[in-house]
Motif scaffolding. Sequence first.
Motif, mmCIF file in Angstrom:
data_model
loop_
_atom_site.group_PDB
_atom_site.id
_atom_site.type_symbol
_atom_site.label_atom_id
_atom_site.label_comp_id
_atom_site.label_asym_id
_atom_site.label_seq_id
_atom_site.Cartn_x
_atom_site.Cartn_y
_atom_site.Cartn_z
ATOM 1 N N ALA A 151 3.892 5.709 -5.599
ATOM 2 C CA ALA A 151 3.787 5.798 -7.059
ATOM 3 C C ALA A 151 2.700 6.792 -7.462
ATOM 4 C CB ALA A 151 3.491 4.411 -7.648
ATOM 5 N N ARG A 152 1.583 6.805 -6.728
ATOM 6 C CA ARG A 152 0.508 7.742 -7.035
ATOM 7 C C ARG A 152 0.956 9.179 -6.783
ATOM 8 N NH1 ARG A 152 -3.450 10.610 -4.859
ATOM 9 N NH2 ARG A 152 -2.865 10.116 -2.735
ATOM 10 N N MET A 153 1.642 9.411 -5.688
ATOM 11 C CA MET A 153 2.125 10.761 -5.391
ATOM 12 C C MET A 153 3.171 11.213 -6.400
ATOM 13 S SD MET A 153 0.438 11.939 -2.911
ATOM 14 C CE MET A 153 1.386 13.303 -2.336
ATOM 15 N N ARG A 154 4.006 10.289 -6.858
ATOM 16 C CA ARG A 154 5.008 10.621 -7.863
ATOM 17 C C ARG A 154 4.342 11.041 -9.171
ATOM 18 N NH1 ARG A 154 8.697 5.857 -8.665
ATOM 19 N NH2 ARG A 154 6.903 5.171 -9.847
ATOM 20 N N SER A 155 3.307 10.322 -9.581
ATOM 21 C CA SER A 155 2.624 10.701 -10.815
ATOM 22 C C SER A 155 1.863 12.017 -10.635
ATOM 23 C CB SER A 155 1.683 9.594 -11.285
ATOM 24 O OG SER A 155 0.605 9.447 -10.401
ATOM 25 N N ALA A 156 1.293 12.247 -9.458
ATOM 26 C CA ALA A 156 0.607 13.521 -9.204
ATOM 27 C C ALA A 156 1.600 14.682 -9.253
ATOM 28 C CB ALA A 156 -0.098 13.481 -7.849
ATOM 29 N N GLU B 58 2.315 1.723 -3.475
ATOM 30 C CA GLU B 58 1.305 2.237 -4.413
ATOM 31 C C GLU B 58 1.039 3.717 -4.156
ATOM 32 O OE1 GLU B 58 -2.163 -0.167 -4.138
ATOM 33 O OE2 GLU B 58 -1.199 -1.911 -5.058
ATOM 34 N N GLU B 59 0.974 4.115 -2.903
ATOM 35 C CA GLU B 59 0.753 5.525 -2.575
ATOM 36 C C GLU B 59 1.932 6.376 -3.040
ATOM 37 O OE1 GLU B 59 -1.502 8.663 -1.174
ATOM 38 O OE2 GLU B 59 -2.060 6.571 -1.406
ATOM 39 N N GLU C 228 0.827 -1.209 0.000
ATOM 40 C CA GLU C 228 0.000 0.000 0.000
ATOM 41 C C GLU C 228 0.862 1.261 0.000
ATOM 42 O OE1 GLU C 228 -3.313 0.579 -0.130
ATOM 43 O OE2 GLU C 228 -3.700 -1.547 -0.448
#
Length: 84
Positions: A48-53, A45-46, A42
Motif C-alpha cells: 500500500a505504501r509503494m502504491r501511494s508512492a 502495508e508495504e 507487513e
Amino acid sequence: MRNDEETGRRPGAVAGLLEAARSIFASGVDMARLRVEMLRAEVWEEFARMRSALLFAMLAVFFLVLAMACVSVLLVTVFWETHR
C-alpha cells in the motif's frame, strides 16, 4: 524388560512427557502461524505504501510536464514577433 518399579519411573510419566511435548509443539505451530500472519500484514502495508508512492510520483511527473508546457507558452508569448 524392566518394569516401572525397576527403572524408578512413575506410571504416567511417559504420557505426561508426551503431552508436554505435544503442548510445546502446538505452541511452536501457533507462534509460526502468528509470525506468518504478521509478515502478511507487513507485506500488505508495504504494498500500500509503494502504491501511494507510485501515485505521488506519477502526479509529480504530470505537474512537471504541465509546468514545462506553461513555461513554453510563456516563452513563446514573450518572444513573439509581431513587428516585422
